[in-house]
Design an enzyme around this catalytic site. Structure first.
Site, PDB file in Angstrom:
ATOM      1  N   HIS B  68      34.061 114.006  56.347  1.00  0.00           N
ATOM      2  CA  HIS B  68      34.966 113.547  56.265  1.00  0.00           C
ATOM      3  C   HIS B  68      34.887 111.767  55.805  1.00  0.00           C
ATOM      4  CE1 HIS B  68      38.858 111.036  57.375  1.00  0.00           C
ATOM      5  NE2 HIS B  68      37.850 110.519  58.651  1.00  0.00           N
ATOM      6  N   TRP B 138      28.028 109.803  58.277  1.00  0.00           N
ATOM      7  CA  TRP B 138      28.319 109.296  57.117  1.00  0.00           C
ATOM      8  C   TRP B 138      27.089 108.408  56.555  1.00  0.00           C
ATOM      9  CZ3 TRP B 138      28.944 104.741  54.513  1.00  0.00           C
ATOM     10  CH2 TRP B 138      29.202 103.597  55.941  1.00  0.00           C
ATOM     11  N   HIS B 248      26.327  97.167  54.332  1.00  0.00           N
ATOM     12  CA  HIS B 248      27.941  96.208  55.038  1.00  0.00           C
ATOM     13  C   HIS B 248      28.850  95.607  53.830  1.00  0.00           C
ATOM     14  CE1 HIS B 248      30.753  93.584  56.532  1.00  0.00           C
ATOM     15  NE2 HIS B 248      30.183  92.549  56.033  1.00  0.00           N
ATOM     16  N   GLU B 250      29.424  97.568  50.914  1.00  0.00           N
ATOM     17  CA  GLU B 250      29.790  98.628  50.596  1.00  0.00           C
ATOM     18  C   GLU B 250      31.798  98.349  51.710  1.00  0.00           C
ATOM     19  OE1 GLU B 250      29.852 100.649  48.965  1.00  0.00           O
ATOM     20  OE2 GLU B 250      31.593 102.133  49.320  1.00  0.00           O
ATOM     21  N   TYR B 252      33.130  95.811  51.731  1.00  0.00           N
ATOM     22  CA  TYR B 252      33.468  94.398  51.575  1.00  0.00           C
ATOM     23  C   TYR B 252      33.499  95.057  49.377  1.00  0.00           C
ATOM     24  CZ  TYR B 252      33.444  91.328  54.924  1.00  0.00           C
ATOM     25  OH  TYR B 252      34.222  91.402  56.485  1.00  0.00           O
ATOM     26  N   SER B 263      47.083  90.815  46.117  1.00  0.00           N
ATOM     27  CA  SER B 263      48.330  89.152  45.503  1.00  0.00           C
ATOM     28  C   SER B 263      48.442  89.209  44.171  1.00  0.00           C
ATOM     29  CB  SER B 263      46.040  88.155  45.193  1.00  0.00           C
ATOM     30  OG  SER B 263      45.288  88.706  46.536  1.00  0.00           O
ATOM     31  N   HIS B 297      24.624  93.394  62.034  1.00  0.00           N
ATOM     32  CA  HIS B 297      25.625  93.243  63.198  1.00  0.00           C
ATOM     33  C   HIS B 297      25.796  94.959  63.561  1.00  0.00           C
ATOM     34  CE1 HIS B 297      29.232  92.712  60.090  1.00  0.00           C
ATOM     35  NE2 HIS B 297      28.970  93.296  59.736  1.00  0.00           N
ATOM     36  N   HIS B 298      24.893  96.033  62.456  1.00  0.00           N
ATOM     37  CA  HIS B 298      25.156  97.357  62.659  1.00  0.00           C
ATOM     38  C   HIS B 298      24.484  97.713  63.649  1.00  0.00           C
ATOM     39  CE1 HIS B 298      28.517  97.636  60.314  1.00  0.00           C
ATOM     40  NE2 HIS B 298      28.505  96.757  59.445  1.00  0.00           N
ATOM     41  N   THR B 323      37.729  85.013  55.245  1.00  0.00           N
ATOM     42  CA  THR B 323      38.955  85.887  55.247  1.00  0.00           C
ATOM     43  C   THR B 323      40.458  85.295  55.884  1.00  0.00           C
ATOM     44  OG1 THR B 323      36.872  87.608  55.932  1.00  0.00           O
ATOM     45  CG2 THR B 323      39.501  88.192  56.439  1.00  0.00           C
ATOM     46  N   ARG B 445      32.003 107.983  70.156  1.00  0.00           N
ATOM     47  CA  ARG B 445      32.279 108.442  69.111  1.00  0.00           C
ATOM     48  C   ARG B 445      31.446 109.681  68.807  1.00  0.00           C
ATOM     49  NH1 ARG B 445      29.944 104.180  64.084  1.00  0.00           N
ATOM     50  NH2 ARG B 445      30.602 105.932  63.030  1.00  0.00           N
TER      51      ARG B 445
END
Ligand code: HEM
Ligand SMILES: [Cu+2]
Lengths: 210, 520
Positions: B68, B138, B248, B250, B252, B263, B297-298, B323, B445
């Site tokens: 998935h 994944w 990471h 990725e 974005y 936009s 951060h992961h 952001t 998870r």
């Protein structure tokens, strides 16, 4: 701008972008030595990189250990505890004969580990050490270790293996316990041991029958 | 070039070098992948509807979560954004086509092969339910992934996907930098073009790193190297660093084009110019830059030194600044605008709300000490589904409604579009919002079973999931109905939309801007 100019510009830009692509592919691989150097220099991760890559300088270890043992700090005690594990594809018995020892910084200590090959074939094993807390790694010097080299065990063979170490006297004050974990790997069999498990039952039965 | 239309039959699609055809191919491919990946999500939600094991075996469940994730990321979201780029970028900058039309054909046609390669192992051994496919998540962390029998298939598929993305990106960069109509300066480009330009640079920077990572896995498994294999001096934690150095940026790559779409939509229906155009451009660039330096951060829980945790924490939280600039700009664009809420606008407004929720949970996860509690729980799952489903996917769907009249020449059915929106937006929140709660309470998870205290929220989550899944079939119906016919769309389609694509007839002719337009 006519078409030919356009194509030339596009081709030149594509060339440059492809260079970036190739460069970044290389950079991916560069991360490997970068990571190892970082861990090594900063003494983080609790890994013994030289040992794992089979490039340990035994004489240098001996010298460092001897140097550390010149000034034993009798006022402090450090508890060193040992953990043993097998990677899932290795059917050995492996344990520490001394679960834990208490040492003074600077004091040379020797402990023993026990291993037995339960499979029906000769196995080349490699023990990989790891230290917790990672910060202690820099202060833990091994003068002799079964992890410095491969351990070759014949079917059913058992061995006692020595580890001689010294905790350096400049160990930070806040560290009172060090855990040293060894994991034994089968160097020839990396696929999670599916083949080994398939061949195992007969071999193990043969062992027990003896 | 003369006035020739498309070839007839299947050959048109196989050999096409037309950016609009290729855009269409990408979009259909990604829609099919969305349904395939969605079907897998239905299996996941069916298993999790009640505690205990009832529908599938644990390995099959793991295979479903893995496939998935892979299919949605590499098969659905990424190709959909490339499809949008193909359709729109040449029209938006006044170019006749992409810079390298033949390479464009290749970029697309590699994809079906890559996807086949990816899903094929699921059917190997003749027993689908035995779960022969990848089942390692994944993120394919070593050492688990290294023990997978059919690893070569997976690696080959990732290589193909990477090559396709890289070719697509080079093409997009070349198109934007070299084919703009005279007068279309960089700072006059529509936001969508800007976000894609930056995305394309991200892609050529990190897809090769992913290729490197899987190549190392390949040699570890089949050629005796030890990059990640602890027995030979490697380190599985190194894999995580290499993976997230790709991973990471990725995320974005998936969200920046969505930013671009939103936009475009919001100014049209607020009837105002996009607020703070140049700050939008700089914010996008800043996000892209920062995305390279926050990857760990992961990995807060792998045992990094405190200095490392602090560095990655500050860098991560810093991303919230650019952001937030974007979110404030969208809000300011709507502020005192003469707003109307046609279907595309509904999706765009929902995007702004719901993506922001995902951004907030991202901040919570970015704070290292709290992440120790949230890591690997459903809280993370809720976070990334808010940014990816109600973020990237919502923007893409909104974009399809927005440009569909231009593509097909027909108006979609506004009533059905709104129905699709309301069904989706309600069900998606029933689906994902409770996952915050069970995650905070400690539900892990990637586990097929759970403790009974999580049962109620999971039940509702599954109900939301089924409704959301089925609603997307309505989307398919609406799109096909619009292609087949409907009220004719005017050339401008909307009230007073900005952009060159609205200056060409509806449906957009097969060839547009063969002579460059005038840009004032
Ligand atoms: C304010 C911006 C964001 C921050 C601070 C942030 C932070 C984080 C953190 C710290 C994690 C790791 C959580 C853990 O595993 O314990 C995470 C996971 C994740 N984020 Fe974000 N995030 C942000 C925005 C986004 C966006 C825009 C996307 C994609 C469109 C995204 C996609 C993901 C994904 C896919 C994961 C999970 C990866 C996995 O499977 O483990 N995030 N985020
Ligand atoms: Cu991230």
């Amino acid at each position: 701008m006519n078409n030919a100019d356009q194509n030339k510009i596009t081709r030149r830009l594509t060339g440059k972008l492809l260079l970036v692509v190739v460069g970044m592919f290389g950079f991916g691989f560069l991360l490997v030595p970068l990571y190892n150097v970082m861990c090594d220099v900063l003494g983080i991760n609790g890994r013994f990189i030289d040992i794992q890559s089979g490039q340990v300088d035994v004489a240098e270890q001996e010298r460092l250990g001897a140097q550390a043992s010149l000034q034993v700090d009798e006022s402090r005690e450090v508890r060193v505890q040992f953990l043993t594990q097998l990677n899932q594809n290795l059917n050995w018995e492996f344990r520490a004969l001394d679960n834990a020892v208490t040492v003074h910084p600077g004091q040379v200590m020797e402990v023993r580990f026990y291993a037995k090959n339960l499979t029906g074939r000769e196995v080349v094993g490699q023990a990989v050490p790891s230290i917790v807390p990672a910060k202690a790694f820099k202060y833990f010097t091994k003068m002799e270790c079964f992890c410095f080299s491969h351990q070759v065990l014949k079917p059913g063979e058992e061995v006692e293996m020595p580890l001689r170490f010294v905790v350096r006297p400049d160990l930070p004050e806040d560290i009172r316990t060090i855990s040293l974990a060894y994991t034994f790997f089968d160097t020839e069999n990396r696929d999670g041991g599916k083949q080994v498990r398939a061949e195992e039952p007969a071999a193990v039965l043969a062992q027990h029958a003896r | 070039m003369s006035e020739h239309g498309p070839e007839k039959g299947i050959k048109r699609w196989l050999f096409t070098t037309n950016h609009k055809d290729i855009g269409t191919l990408y979009l259909w491919f990604s829609f099919i992948m969305l349904l395939v990946g969605g079907a897998m999500a239905m299996v996941i939600r069916a298993e999790l509807m009640y505690p205990g094991m009832q529908v599938v075996n644990p390995n099959f469940f793991n295979m479903m979560t893995t496939m998935h994730g892979l299919i949605m990321v590499f098969g659905a979201i990424m190709p959909a954004t490339v499809g949008m780029a193909n359709w729109l970028i040449p029209m938006m900058i006044g170019a006749p086509d992409m810079a390298m039309p033949r390479m464009n054909n290749w970029s697309f046609w590699i994809l079906p092969f890559a996807a086949t390669m990816l899903v094929l192992p699921m059917f190997m051994g003749g027993d689908f339910l035995a779960g022969q496919g990848p089942a390692f998540g994944w993120t394919f962390y070593e050492p688990l992934s290294g023990q997978y029998d059919n690893l070569a298939f997976f690696i080959f598929a990732v290589h193909l996907l990477g090559i396709s993305s890289i070719m697509g990106s080079i093409n997009i960069i070349a198109t934007i930098l070299n084919l703009r109509a005279p007068g279309m300066t960089l700072m006059k480009m529509p936001m969508f073009v800007w976000t894609w330009l930056i995305t394309a640079f991200l892609l050529i920077a990190v897809m090769p790193v992913l290729a490197g990572a899987v190549t190392m896995m390949l040699t570890d498994k089949y050629f005796g190297t030890s990059f990640f294999d602890a027995a030979g001096g490697g380190d599985p934690v190194l894999f995580q660093h290499v993976f997230w150095f790709f991973g990471h940026p990725e995320v974005y790559i998936m969200i920046l084009p969505a930013f671009g779409i939103v936009s475009q939509i919001i100014p049209t229906f607020a009837r105002k110019k996009l607020f703070g155009y140049s700050s939008m451009v700089y914010a996008t660039a800043a996000i892209a830059f920062l995305s390279f330096i926050v990857w760990a951060h992961h990995m807060y829980t792998v045992g990094m030194p405190v200095a490392g945790e602090l560095y990655f924490m500050y860098a991560t939280v810093m991303i919230a600044v650019p952001t937030a600039v974007k979110v404030f700009n969208w809000t300011a664009t709507m502020w005192r605008g003469a707003m109307t809420f046609e279907t595309p606008m509904l999706w765009a407004v929902a995007f702004v709300f719901l993506f922001t929720i995902g951004g907030f949970t991202g901040l919570m996860l970015g704070v290292a000490p709290s992440d120790f509690q949230y890591h690997d729980t459903y809280f993370v799952v809720a976070h990334f589904h808010y940014v990816l489903v109600t973020g990237a996917l919502f923007a893409l769907i909104g974009g399809v409604y927005y440009w569909l009249p231009k593509w097909t020449g027909n108006m979609y059915d506004e009533k059905l579009g709104k129905l699709h929106f309301w069904l989706s937006v309600i069900s998606v929140n029933v689906l994902f919002f409770p996952q915050h709660f069970v995650g905070l309470a400690g539900m892990q998870r990637r586990v097929p079973d759970y403790a009974v205290q999580f049962a109620d929220w999971n039940f509702w989550s599954s109900i939301g999931g089924f409704v959301f899944g089925l609603s997307q079939l309505l989307f398919m119906y609406i799109v096909i109905k619009t292609i087949k016919g409907g009220e004719k769309a005017s050339d401008k389609v909307w009230d007073n939309p900005e952009g060159l694509e609205w200056t060409v007839p509806s449906p957009a002719p097969y060839h547009t801007f063969e002579t460059a337009p005038e840009i004032k």
